[in-house]
Design a protein around this motif. Structure first.
Motif, PDB file in Angstrom:
ATOM      1  N   THR A 122       0.987  -1.100   0.020  1.00 13.11           N
ATOM      2  CA  THR A 122      -0.003   0.147   0.249  1.00 13.11           C
ATOM      3  C   THR A 122       0.774   1.251  -0.024  1.00 13.11           C
ATOM      4  O   THR A 122       0.313   2.351   0.059  1.00 13.11           O
ATOM      5  CB  THR A 122      -0.983   0.067   1.071  1.00 13.11           C
ATOM      6  N   PHE A 123       2.211   0.970   0.035  1.00 14.07           N
ATOM      7  CA  PHE A 123       2.889   2.340  -0.022  1.00 14.07           C
ATOM      8  C   PHE A 123       2.855   3.099  -1.275  1.00 14.07           C
ATOM      9  O   PHE A 123       3.073   2.423  -2.347  1.00 14.07           O
ATOM     10  CB  PHE A 123       4.490   1.990   0.404  1.00 14.07           C
ATOM     11  N   ARG A 124       2.772   4.414  -1.168  1.00  9.95           N
ATOM     12  CA  ARG A 124       2.817   5.369  -2.209  1.00  9.95           C
ATOM     13  C   ARG A 124       3.809   6.526  -1.626  1.00  9.95           C
ATOM     14  O   ARG A 124       3.559   7.238  -0.714  1.00  9.95           O
ATOM     15  CB  ARG A 124       1.605   5.929  -2.727  1.00  9.95           C
ATOM     16  N   ASN A 125       4.759   6.972  -2.734  1.00  6.90           N
ATOM     17  CA  ASN A 125       5.656   8.093  -2.126  1.00  6.90           C
ATOM     18  C   ASN A 125       4.914   9.431  -2.821  1.00  6.90           C
ATOM     19  O   ASN A 125       4.126   9.422  -3.593  1.00  6.90           O
ATOM     20  CB  ASN A 125       6.846   7.893  -2.873  1.00  6.90           C
ATOM     21  N   LEU A 203      -1.017   6.371   7.655  1.00  2.00           N
ATOM     22  CA  LEU A 203      -0.517   7.799   7.607  1.00  2.00           C
ATOM     23  C   LEU A 203      -0.719   8.497   6.182  1.00  2.00           C
ATOM     24  O   LEU A 203      -0.340   7.827   5.273  1.00  2.00           O
ATOM     25  CB  LEU A 203       1.145   7.990   7.894  1.00  2.00           C
ATOM     26  N   ARG A 204      -1.478   9.683   6.178  1.00  2.00           N
ATOM     27  CA  ARG A 204      -2.033  10.263   5.025  1.00  2.00           C
ATOM     28  C   ARG A 204      -1.719  11.549   5.101  1.00  2.00           C
ATOM     29  O   ARG A 204      -1.870  12.381   5.975  1.00  2.00           O
ATOM     30  CB  ARG A 204      -3.347   9.944   4.635  1.00  2.00           C
ATOM     31  N   CYS A 205      -1.078  12.159   3.989  1.00  2.00           N
ATOM     32  CA  CYS A 205      -1.138  13.653   3.893  1.00  2.00           C
ATOM     33  C   CYS A 205      -1.919  14.132   2.782  1.00  2.00           C
ATOM     34  O   CYS A 205      -2.003  13.812   1.678  1.00  2.00           O
ATOM     35  CB  CYS A 205       0.556  13.809   3.641  1.00  2.00           C
ATOM     36  N   TYR A 206      -2.646  15.316   3.071  1.00  2.00           N
ATOM     37  CA  TYR A 206      -3.661  16.028   2.388  1.00  2.00           C
ATOM     38  C   TYR A 206      -3.347  17.411   2.166  1.00  2.00           C
ATOM     39  O   TYR A 206      -2.848  18.156   2.952  1.00  2.00           O
ATOM     40  CB  TYR A 206      -4.917  16.004   2.922  1.00  2.00           C
ATOM     41  N   LEU A 207      -3.663  18.056   0.874  1.00  2.54           N
ATOM     42  CA  LEU A 207      -3.526  19.534   0.661  1.00  2.54           C
ATOM     43  C   LEU A 207      -4.643  20.259   1.052  1.00  2.54           C
ATOM     44  O   LEU A 207      -5.953  19.470   0.743  1.00  2.54           O
ATOM     45  CB  LEU A 207      -2.994  19.812  -0.821  1.00  2.54           C
ATOM     46  N   LEU A 208      -4.563  21.295   1.697  1.00  4.33           N
ATOM     47  CA  LEU A 208      -5.962  22.015   1.933  1.00  4.33           C
ATOM     48  C   LEU A 208      -6.219  23.013   0.955  1.00  4.33           C
ATOM     49  O   LEU A 208      -5.278  23.843   0.455  1.00  4.33           O
ATOM     50  CB  LEU A 208      -5.785  22.744   3.231  1.00  4.33           C
ATOM     51  N   ARG A 209      -7.245  23.061   0.288  1.00  6.68           N
ATOM     52  CA  ARG A 209      -7.591  24.082  -0.623  1.00  6.68           C
ATOM     53  C   ARG A 209      -8.720  24.807  -0.471  1.00  6.68           C
ATOM     54  O   ARG A 209      -9.931  24.169  -0.039  1.00  6.68           O
ATOM     55  CB  ARG A 209      -8.060  23.264  -2.179  1.00  6.68           C
ATOM     56  N   THR A 210      -8.649  26.110  -0.377  1.00 11.46           N
ATOM     57  CA  THR A 210      -9.798  27.040  -0.157  1.00 11.46           C
ATOM     58  C   THR A 210     -10.578  27.393  -1.315  1.00 11.46           C
ATOM     59  O   THR A 210     -10.011  27.911  -2.388  1.00 11.46           O
ATOM     60  CB  THR A 210      -9.336  28.273   0.566  1.00 11.46           C
ATOM     61  N   LYS A 211     -11.846  27.333  -1.233  1.00 11.81           N
ATOM     62  CA  LYS A 211     -12.473  27.822  -2.472  1.00 11.81           C
ATOM     63  C   LYS A 211     -13.883  28.376  -2.002  1.00 11.81           C
ATOM     64  O   LYS A 211     -14.308  28.656  -1.037  1.00 11.81           O
ATOM     65  CB  LYS A 211     -13.202  26.465  -3.318  1.00 11.81           C
ATOM     66  N   ARG A 212     -14.690  29.265  -3.164  1.00 14.26           N
ATOM     67  CA  ARG A 212     -15.489  30.151  -2.407  1.00 14.26           C
ATOM     68  C   ARG A 212     -16.726  29.453  -2.294  1.00 14.26           C
ATOM     69  O   ARG A 212     -17.018  28.457  -2.994  1.00 14.26           O
ATOM     70  CB  ARG A 212     -16.067  31.107  -3.877  1.00 14.26           C
ATOM     71  N   SER A 213     -17.521  30.017  -1.191  1.00 13.81           N
ATOM     72  CA  SER A 213     -18.615  29.387  -0.643  1.00 13.81           C
ATOM     73  C   SER A 213     -19.941  30.145  -0.889  1.00 13.81           C
ATOM     74  O   SER A 213     -20.849  29.759  -0.322  1.00 13.81           O
ATOM     75  CB  SER A 213     -18.313  28.696   0.746  1.00 13.81           C
ATOM     76  N   GLU A 224      -5.231  14.544  -1.762  1.00 15.39           N
ATOM     77  CA  GLU A 224      -4.090  13.666  -1.137  1.00 15.39           C
ATOM     78  C   GLU A 224      -3.080  14.032  -1.887  1.00 15.39           C
ATOM     79  O   GLU A 224      -2.947  14.176  -3.034  1.00 15.39           O
ATOM     80  CB  GLU A 224      -4.691  12.170  -1.209  1.00 15.39           C
ATOM     81  N   MET A 225      -1.779  14.434  -1.082  1.00 16.70           N
ATOM     82  CA  MET A 225      -0.592  14.781  -1.844  1.00 16.70           C
ATOM     83  C   MET A 225       0.737  13.577  -1.705  1.00 16.70           C
ATOM     84  O   MET A 225       1.724  13.800  -2.255  1.00 16.70           O
ATOM     85  CB  MET A 225      -0.223  16.073  -1.466  1.00 16.70           C
ATOM     86  N   GLY A 226       0.541  12.620  -0.695  1.00 19.25           N
ATOM     87  CA  GLY A 226       1.497  11.779  -0.346  1.00 19.25           C
ATOM     88  C   GLY A 226       2.486  12.300   1.000  1.00 19.25           C
ATOM     89  O   GLY A 226       2.290  13.416   0.973  1.00 19.25           O
TER      90      GLY A 226
END
Length: 322
Positions: A122-125, A203-213, A224-226
């Motif tokens: 399951t490993f992804r770099n 362990l997971r790493c995610y990018l945070l993106r802000t969008k108009r609401s 997910e960014m790895g």
């Protein structure tokens, strides 16, 4: 008696003063050490973890024949010479495949250790996720999901939470810019069952993106960014209670001074407590008002009867007729 090492020059004196205990310690630096044998999975995982940890990283390129659970003196020597309190040791063998050992020192002496076995299926770099990566030195958001991390007793999962949080949390700051929060590190584990008594740590790493609401607050989306790493828990070495108590001790001047009888509730409001002596309510002076005073010669309302009221009414009528 302990041998006292005296510096030979000003440069050595500055180096020794830098290693001495400080009232406000520097950010913890992680030293990545490679064992006698390694694997491609470990190399990629070490590269990704060092990318998340930068700039507080030190890396050894040469291989080292070390077995930390048998003899940890090499780790203590590396910690002293490189002024690092966290060590990540990678070693691959048939008995312990893709093993990543996280170790932590206190006063350059071994405090605790834990083995994490990486699941190669399951490993992804980082490079396998084609998207933007955060800049170096940004402070991440770290979230732990699972009741195994909240156990009041000392377990492998609580030790893993402490070590991973120490390694990934970044530099301590009093204020954080909202725009600087660009990625999230999520660490989760399932509930233990009879079939799986020791679930994997994901362990997971995610990018945070802000969008108009369409409102004042933006809408947050994660991508997910790895890297994507699943760990199995191996051997552990818990800290000695006396040494842990000394390590958690706060130096003088770091405690927050609190005023006597003043507390802060859960809503952030200050509440005070006042101690008042015994009071005699019979002699208490009340507020005087003109409307409550009686005129001289005026009788009380209790003494006024029906006859007096009728007499007053007749006198009033006579005055009107005249």
């Amino acid at each position: 008696m302990l041998k006292t090492v005296k510096p030979k020059n000003a440069r050595a004196k500055r180096a020794m003063e830098k290693r001495e205990p400080q009232q406000t310690e520097n950010p913890k630096t992680t030293l990545f050490v490679t064992g006698q044998r390694t694997s491609q999975i470990l190399k990629l995982a070490i590269a990704d973890l060092s990318t998340l940890k930068r700039p507080f990283v030190e890396k050894f390129t040469k291989k080292n024949d070390i077995h930390p659970f048998d003899d940890a003196s090499s780790f203590e020597f590396f910690s002293l010479k490189n002024d690092t309190s966290l060590i990540a040791f990678s070693l691959h063998s048939k008995k312990r495949p893709h093993c990543l050992t996280l170790a932590r020192t206190f006063s350059h002496k071994m405090l605790d250790m834990l083995e994490l076995y990486i699941n190669p299926d399951t490993f992804r770099n980082l490079q396998q996720f084609k998207n933007k990566k955060p800049s170096i030195g940004l402070k991440p958001l770290v979230a732990f999901h699972g009741t195994v991390f909240e156990d009041p007793n000392q377990t492998k999962y609580t030790l893993a939470k402490s070590l991973l949080l120490d390694m990934l949390r970044g530099q301590d700051t009093d204020e954080v810019d909202v725009e600087g929060l660009q990625y999230l590190i999520s660490i989760s584990a399932q509930e233990p069952t009879d079939a799986i008594p020791t679930p994997e740590i994901k362990l997971r790493c995610y990018l945070l993106r802000t969008k108009r609401s369409g409102q004042k607050l933006p809408r947050i989306e994660v991508e997910e960014m790895g890297p994507r790493i699943d760990f199995r828990l191996g051997r552990e070495q818990f800290p000695d209670p006396d040494v842990l108590k000394e390590a958690l001790k706060k130096p003088r001047g770091m405690e927050t001074r609190t005023k006597k009888n003043i507390d802060t509730d859960n809503m952030g409001d200050k509440t005070g407590r006042i101690h008042v002596g015994k009071q005699d309510l019979g002699n208490m002076q009340t507020r005087k008002m003109k409307g409550l005073k009686r005129a001289r010669g005026e009788r009380d309302d209790e003494e006024v009867g029906v006859e007096d009221v009728e007499g007053d009414n007749e006198a009033t009528l006579k005055k009107i007729k005249v």
